[in-house]
Design a protein around this motif. Structure first.
Motif, PDB file in Angstrom:
ATOM      1  N   GLN A   1      43.162  47.302  39.788  1.00 42.06           N
ATOM      2  CA  GLN A   1      43.615  45.940  39.478  1.00 42.06           C
ATOM      3  C   GLN A   1      44.849  45.501  40.255  1.00 42.06           C
ATOM      4  O   GLN A   1      45.208  44.324  40.209  1.00 42.06           O
ATOM      5  CB  GLN A   1      43.936  45.833  37.965  1.00 42.06           C
ATOM      6  N   THR A   2      45.513  46.413  40.961  1.00 43.97           N
ATOM      7  CA  THR A   2      46.830  46.116  41.532  1.00 43.97           C
ATOM      8  C   THR A   2      46.883  46.356  43.036  1.00 43.97           C
ATOM      9  O   THR A   2      46.443  47.403  43.521  1.00 43.97           O
ATOM     10  CB  THR A   2      47.912  46.976  40.841  1.00 43.97           C
TER      11      THR A   2
ATOM     12  N   THR B   1      43.682  41.938  40.127  1.00 43.70           N
ATOM     13  CA  THR B   1      44.176  40.820  39.336  1.00 43.70           C
ATOM     14  C   THR B   1      45.651  40.513  39.568  1.00 43.70           C
ATOM     15  O   THR B   1      46.150  39.481  39.119  1.00 43.70           O
ATOM     16  CB  THR B   1      43.972  41.088  37.831  1.00 43.70           C
ATOM     17  N   ASN B   2      46.376  41.424  40.225  1.00 38.75           N
ATOM     18  CA  ASN B   2      47.795  41.167  40.464  1.00 38.75           C
ATOM     19  C   ASN B   2      48.250  41.845  41.739  1.00 38.75           C
ATOM     20  O   ASN B   2      47.694  42.861  42.151  1.00 38.75           O
ATOM     21  CB  ASN B   2      48.650  41.609  39.276  1.00 38.75           C
TER      22      ASN B   2
ATOM     23  N   LEU C   1      43.473  36.399  41.350  1.00 38.27           N
ATOM     24  CA  LEU C   1      44.839  36.893  41.141  1.00 38.27           C
ATOM     25  C   LEU C   1      45.448  36.150  39.952  1.00 38.27           C
ATOM     26  O   LEU C   1      45.624  34.927  39.994  1.00 38.27           O
ATOM     27  CB  LEU C   1      45.708  36.676  42.377  1.00 38.27           C
ATOM     28  N   GLY C   2      45.802  36.894  38.899  1.00 37.07           N
ATOM     29  CA  GLY C   2      46.372  36.270  37.713  1.00 37.07           C
ATOM     30  C   GLY C   2      47.882  36.279  37.691  1.00 37.07           C
ATOM     31  O   GLY C   2      48.502  35.456  37.019  1.00 37.07           O
ATOM     32  N   SER C   3      48.484  37.231  38.412  1.00 39.26           N
ATOM     33  CA  SER C   3      49.944  37.300  38.415  1.00 39.26           C
ATOM     34  C   SER C   3      50.454  37.816  39.750  1.00 39.26           C
ATOM     35  O   SER C   3      49.754  38.551  40.460  1.00 39.26           O
ATOM     36  CB  SER C   3      50.457  38.190  37.275  1.00 39.26           C
ATOM     37  N   ILE C   4      51.672  37.407  40.059  1.00 39.42           N
ATOM     38  CA  ILE C   4      52.358  37.858  41.263  1.00 39.42           C
ATOM     39  C   ILE C   4      53.695  38.422  40.828  1.00 39.42           C
ATOM     40  O   ILE C   4      54.505  37.746  40.186  1.00 39.42           O
ATOM     41  CB  ILE C   4      52.543  36.717  42.273  1.00 39.42           C
ATOM     42  N   ARG C   5      53.908  39.713  41.155  1.00 34.22           N
ATOM     43  CA  ARG C   5      55.126  40.420  40.752  1.00 34.22           C
ATOM     44  C   ARG C   5      56.056  40.590  41.949  1.00 34.22           C
ATOM     45  O   ARG C   5      55.602  40.714  43.084  1.00 34.22           O
ATOM     46  CB  ARG C   5      54.779  41.809  40.198  1.00 34.22           C
TER      47      ARG C   5
ATOM     48  N   LYS D   1      49.062  30.979  37.976  1.00 28.45           N
ATOM     49  CA  LYS D   1      49.379  32.400  37.964  1.00 28.45           C
ATOM     50  C   LYS D   1      50.726  32.633  37.276  1.00 28.45           C
ATOM     51  O   LYS D   1      51.545  31.733  37.156  1.00 28.45           O
ATOM     52  CB  LYS D   1      49.407  32.948  39.384  1.00 28.45           C
ATOM     53  N   THR D   2      50.928  33.871  36.842  1.00 29.32           N
ATOM     54  CA  THR D   2      52.173  34.246  36.178  1.00 29.32           C
ATOM     55  C   THR D   2      53.128  34.873  37.183  1.00 29.32           C
ATOM     56  O   THR D   2      52.735  35.767  37.936  1.00 29.32           O
ATOM     57  CB  THR D   2      51.891  35.256  35.045  1.00 29.32           C
TER      58      THR D   2
END
Length: 350
Positions: free
Chosen positions: A79-80, A127-128, A157-161, A191-192
């Motif tokens: 997922q990453t 997803t991220n 892509l649900g989130s960007i860290r 996105k988060t």
């Protein structure tokens, strides 16, 4: 070159052979730790030590080279994705596990973001994405915006860290008005935005850091914190409990407490597994239920291993928090304990 223990004449060749990074620290952080009550501990984070010359280990303890699928982009867990966007930091941590990259002109840094985006687009299970390095916030906001141009259109892509220690080293970086617009872009893109801070010690948390975290949280940015368990710095359950409690108070969720890695030039920071388990237990005894959200993790070549306990049977019990093989995730396993062991390979099989 100045070391904690005194001045020593060294050649460039000696520094390279021993994997020793040059001393580099922001004025803000130097003043922050000098004025704190914890300088005797915090100086070890940024000031070189003679111990680095006698500190054996490896340069790639987590198999980053083997998991690189596009230059500068790693895909270890389904997922990453991990995107290395720079080889520079605001200050150089003495315990850095990417000493092979940081402060150098590394060829492991991403340059072709179109190619990275194409890989992500072809892998809908991802997803991220985590932007790391180096520290992504040493890049100017315009550069970060250009990177986002490639990531934001990807629907799965649900989130960007963003992994950063800049909140400790140079918190005024987060007062840039353009950064708020960048995080707003992420939000409007559906996105988060997540910032993973790196506070190893409560003495690193400045008033500026707290204020700027509050401001960004008010704009919808989520915060997590990761710490590394470090000999002479924070190998004390009271200190780490205070750190995690302060993070919780600021709205920064304690996320990982990492076991120090056997990095060449930095393995002297390792704490034994027995001691680490005792410290983790002491932290949990000092925190309320809603504060103890961290996992004590060994970021190993095979995956992220949660270190659970040392049993009465003399075995260290662990669980795969992440693994390249999904079937192994969550699986508990154990090995016989060996006094002084700091890493999985230090424990005998059987």
């Amino acid at each position: 070159m100045n070391f904690i223990e005194g001045t020593r004449d060294v050649t460039e060749g000696e520094l390279q052979a021993n994997n020793i990074t040059r001393y580099h620290v922001t004025r803000f952080y130097r003043e922050q730790i000098t004025k704190s009550d914890y300088y005797g501990q915090l100086k070890h984070i940024v000031e070189p030590s003679f111990e680095e010359f006698e500190s054996p280990g490896h340069l790639d303890t987590s198999g980053e080279h083997d998991n690189t699928v596009v230059p500068g982009f790693q895909h270890k867990y389904a997922q990453t994705g991990l995107l290395l966007v720079t080889d520079r930091c605001a200050s150089y941590c003495r315990y850095c596990f990417r000493k092979r990259i940081v402060g150098k002109n590394s060829d492991e840094i991403a340059t072709d973001f179109s190619r990275v985006a194409q890989y992500i687009d072809d892998h809908p299970e991802m997803t991220n994405v985590l932007l790391s390095g180096g520290d992504p916030f040493v890049l100017n906001t315009a550069k970060l915006d250009k990177i986002l141009n490639h990531l934001l259109p990807i629907p799965h892509l649900g989130s960007i860290r963003f992994g950063t220690k800049m909140v400790a080293y140079e918190p005024k970086r987060f007062e840039d008005p353009a950064l708020l617009a960048l995080f707003q872009r992420i939000h409007e893109g559906g996105k988060t935005a997540v910032i993973v801070t790196h506070f190893d010690h409560v003495g690193e948390i400045s008033a500026d850091a707290e204020r700027n975290i509050g401001s960004l949280r008010a704009h919808g940015v989520q915060f997590l914190n990761q710490s590394v368990l470090l000999a002479k710095v924070n190998d004390d359950s009271k200190i780490l409990a205070a750190t995690f409690a302060k993070c919780h108070q600021m709205g920064v969720r304690p996320y990982y407490l990492f076991q120090g890695r056997p990095v060449k030039g930095a393995s002297h920071f390792q704490v034994s597994l027995r001691r680490g388990i005792e410290i983790a237990r002491g932290i949990n005894q000092r925190l309320s239920g809603i504060q103890k959200t961290f996992k004590y993790i060994m970021s190993h070549y095979t995956g992220k291993i949660e270190i659970l306990d040392l049993g009465a049977d003399g075995r260290v019990y662990m669980r795969y928090h992440q693994n390249k093989t999904p079937e192994k995730i969550g699986r508990i396993f154990s090995r016989p304990h060996l006094e002084g062991a700091c890493w999985l390979e230090d424990l005998p099989e059987g």
